[in-house]
Scaffold this motif. Structure first.
Motif, PDB file in Angstrom:
ATOM      1  N   TYR A  34      21.606  17.028  -2.260  1.00  0.00           N
ATOM      2  CA  TYR A  34      23.066  17.051  -2.255  1.00  0.00           C
ATOM      3  C   TYR A  34      23.658  15.645  -2.417  1.00  0.00           C
ATOM      4  O   TYR A  34      24.870  15.485  -2.426  1.00  0.00           O
ATOM      5  CB  TYR A  34      23.611  17.661  -0.968  1.00  0.00           C
ATOM      6  CG  TYR A  34      23.157  19.061  -0.658  1.00  0.00           C
ATOM      7  CD1 TYR A  34      22.598  19.891  -1.627  1.00  0.00           C
ATOM      8  CD2 TYR A  34      23.287  19.574   0.628  1.00  0.00           C
ATOM      9  CE1 TYR A  34      22.179  21.178  -1.318  1.00  0.00           C
ATOM     10  CE2 TYR A  34      22.878  20.863   0.938  1.00  0.00           C
ATOM     11  CZ  TYR A  34      22.323  21.649  -0.039  1.00  0.00           C
ATOM     12  OH  TYR A  34      21.910  22.928   0.274  1.00  0.00           O
ATOM     13  N   GLU A  36      23.909  13.492  -0.230  1.00  0.00           N
ATOM     14  CA  GLU A  36      24.775  13.388   0.942  1.00  0.00           C
ATOM     15  C   GLU A  36      24.203  12.367   1.920  1.00  0.00           C
ATOM     16  O   GLU A  36      23.020  12.389   2.216  1.00  0.00           O
ATOM     17  CB  GLU A  36      24.868  14.761   1.616  1.00  0.00           C
ATOM     18  CG  GLU A  36      25.746  14.795   2.828  1.00  0.00           C
ATOM     19  CD  GLU A  36      25.819  16.189   3.458  1.00  0.00           C
ATOM     20  OE1 GLU A  36      26.238  16.272   4.612  1.00  0.00           O
ATOM     21  OE2 GLU A  36      25.448  17.174   2.793  1.00  0.00           O
ATOM     22  N   ILE A  38      23.685  11.127   5.599  1.00  0.00           N
ATOM     23  CA  ILE A  38      23.549  11.867   6.855  1.00  0.00           C
ATOM     24  C   ILE A  38      23.424  10.854   7.988  1.00  0.00           C
ATOM     25  O   ILE A  38      22.775   9.818   7.848  1.00  0.00           O
ATOM     26  CB  ILE A  38      22.302  12.778   6.798  1.00  0.00           C
ATOM     27  CG1 ILE A  38      22.448  13.772   5.641  1.00  0.00           C
ATOM     28  CG2 ILE A  38      22.072  13.482   8.127  1.00  0.00           C
ATOM     29  CD1 ILE A  38      21.181  14.506   5.303  1.00  0.00           C
ATOM     30  N   VAL A  66      18.110  16.691  12.760  1.00  0.00           N
ATOM     31  CA  VAL A  66      19.227  16.947  11.853  1.00  0.00           C
ATOM     32  C   VAL A  66      20.507  17.022  12.694  1.00  0.00           C
ATOM     33  O   VAL A  66      20.589  17.820  13.632  1.00  0.00           O
ATOM     34  CB  VAL A  66      19.010  18.265  11.069  1.00  0.00           C
ATOM     35  CG1 VAL A  66      20.228  18.585  10.209  1.00  0.00           C
ATOM     36  CG2 VAL A  66      17.742  18.194  10.223  1.00  0.00           C
ATOM     37  N   LYS A  69      26.320  18.612  12.466  1.00  0.00           N
ATOM     38  CA  LYS A  69      27.103  18.893  11.269  1.00  0.00           C
ATOM     39  C   LYS A  69      26.231  19.497  10.159  1.00  0.00           C
ATOM     40  O   LYS A  69      26.682  20.328   9.387  1.00  0.00           O
ATOM     41  CB  LYS A  69      27.754  17.596  10.780  1.00  0.00           C
ATOM     42  CG  LYS A  69      28.387  17.677   9.425  1.00  0.00           C
ATOM     43  CD  LYS A  69      28.832  16.303   8.946  1.00  0.00           C
ATOM     44  CE  LYS A  69      29.203  16.403   7.471  1.00  0.00           C
ATOM     45  NZ  LYS A  69      29.205  15.131   6.812  1.00  0.00           N
ATOM     46  N   ASN A  70      24.975  19.057  10.063  1.00  0.00           N
ATOM     47  CA  ASN A  70      24.088  19.477   8.975  1.00  0.00           C
ATOM     48  C   ASN A  70      23.133  20.598   9.372  1.00  0.00           C
ATOM     49  O   ASN A  70      22.367  21.074   8.533  1.00  0.00           O
ATOM     50  CB  ASN A  70      23.274  18.279   8.484  1.00  0.00           C
ATOM     51  CG  ASN A  70      24.148  17.147   8.013  1.00  0.00           C
ATOM     52  OD1 ASN A  70      24.400  16.217   8.772  1.00  0.00           O
ATOM     53  ND2 ASN A  70      24.637  17.227   6.792  1.00  0.00           N
ATOM     54  N   GLN A  71      23.162  21.010  10.640  1.00  0.00           N
ATOM     55  CA  GLN A  71      22.233  22.044  11.109  1.00  0.00           C
ATOM     56  C   GLN A  71      22.313  23.340  10.299  1.00  0.00           C
ATOM     57  O   GLN A  71      21.278  23.896   9.960  1.00  0.00           O
ATOM     58  CB  GLN A  71      22.460  22.348  12.593  1.00  0.00           C
ATOM     59  CG  GLN A  71      21.965  21.268  13.534  1.00  0.00           C
ATOM     60  CD  GLN A  71      20.496  21.366  13.839  1.00  0.00           C
ATOM     61  OE1 GLN A  71      19.940  22.460  13.939  1.00  0.00           O
ATOM     62  NE2 GLN A  71      19.849  20.227  13.972  1.00  0.00           N
ATOM     63  N   ASN A  73      22.955  23.906   7.212  1.00  0.00           N
ATOM     64  CA  ASN A  73      22.473  23.821   5.837  1.00  0.00           C
ATOM     65  C   ASN A  73      21.976  22.399   5.542  1.00  0.00           C
ATOM     66  O   ASN A  73      22.607  21.656   4.790  1.00  0.00           O
ATOM     67  CB  ASN A  73      23.600  24.212   4.870  1.00  0.00           C
ATOM     68  CG  ASN A  73      23.104  24.384   3.461  1.00  0.00           C
ATOM     69  OD1 ASN A  73      21.924  24.606   3.217  1.00  0.00           O
ATOM     70  ND2 ASN A  73      24.019  24.249   2.507  1.00  0.00           N
ATOM     71  N   PRO A  74      20.817  21.995   6.105  1.00  0.00           N
ATOM     72  CA  PRO A  74      20.321  20.638   5.854  1.00  0.00           C
ATOM     73  C   PRO A  74      20.012  20.445   4.371  1.00  0.00           C
ATOM     74  O   PRO A  74      19.400  21.318   3.755  1.00  0.00           O
ATOM     75  CB  PRO A  74      19.039  20.551   6.682  1.00  0.00           C
ATOM     76  CG  PRO A  74      19.010  21.745   7.547  1.00  0.00           C
ATOM     77  CD  PRO A  74      19.933  22.763   6.965  1.00  0.00           C
ATOM     78  N   PRO A  75      20.449  19.336   3.794  1.00  0.00           N
ATOM     79  CA  PRO A  75      20.143  19.108   2.384  1.00  0.00           C
ATOM     80  C   PRO A  75      18.629  19.060   2.159  1.00  0.00           C
ATOM     81  O   PRO A  75      17.927  18.347   2.862  1.00  0.00           O
ATOM     82  CB  PRO A  75      20.757  17.739   2.094  1.00  0.00           C
ATOM     83  CG  PRO A  75      21.748  17.503   3.181  1.00  0.00           C
ATOM     84  CD  PRO A  75      21.232  18.251   4.366  1.00  0.00           C
TER      85      PRO A  75
END
Length: 166
Positions: A34, A36, A38, A66, A69-71, A73-75
């Protein structure tokens, strides 16, 4: 959820952790599918499957937690995978300083000695090791730029199916 490396075979905990940390650091810096950035989390976890001898490579899996916030849908990223942890029970021994290769067996032996003769000793999870050795995890909580009051832990996980009634 933890983002984890594939197993790294090495004779050095320090070397393997550095390799894994670099891969995961690149991941949180945006080298993921992504692109992104992290947030960095603590601790940095290294699971160790010990080798049969002093000059044989052990297997190391390095993981970052993780962020919340990313739990959902982790990239994803090449060479990394998500580990989802359920309820986990561990025996923990805390130690300080920068972790050196010679510290790990001493701390693992001290943790093992501290639970020897208890119902916990029989519950230490050896299910993933072919030779019935104890698999353990080292948690490192501080930035490499922090020189004082460093906190590390060694963990033995428990397989409660093999434990006496607690």
């Amino acid at each position: 959820m933890w983002m984890s490396t594939a197993p790294i075979d090495d004779i050095s905990f320090v070397s393997a952790t550095r390799i894994g940390f670099d891969r995961l650091f690149n991941y949180i810096q945006g080298k993921n599918n992504y692109q992104e950035t992290i947030e960095m989390t603590a601790p940095v976890m290294t699971q160790v499957k010990p080798s049969d001898g002093p000059f044989c490579a052990s297997s190391f899996v390095v993981s970052f937690y993780v962020p919340k916030k990313n739990q959902p849908n982790p990239p994803p990223a090449k060479g990394l995978h998500v580990q989802k942890w359920g309820k986990t029970y561990v025996a923990v021994r805390q130690f300080s300083g920068f972790v050196a290769d010679e510290d790990i067996p001493k701390e693992a032996a001290a943790l093992s000695a501290s639970i020897a003769g208890t119902e916990w000793a029989a519950a230490v999870d050896k299910s993933q090791a072919a030779d019935n050795t104890t698999i353990y995890t080292v948690a490192q909580y501080n930035s490499p730029f922090e020189f004082k009051n460093r906190v590390n832990e060694i963990w033995f996980t428990f397989d409660l199916d093999n434990a006496a009634a607690f």
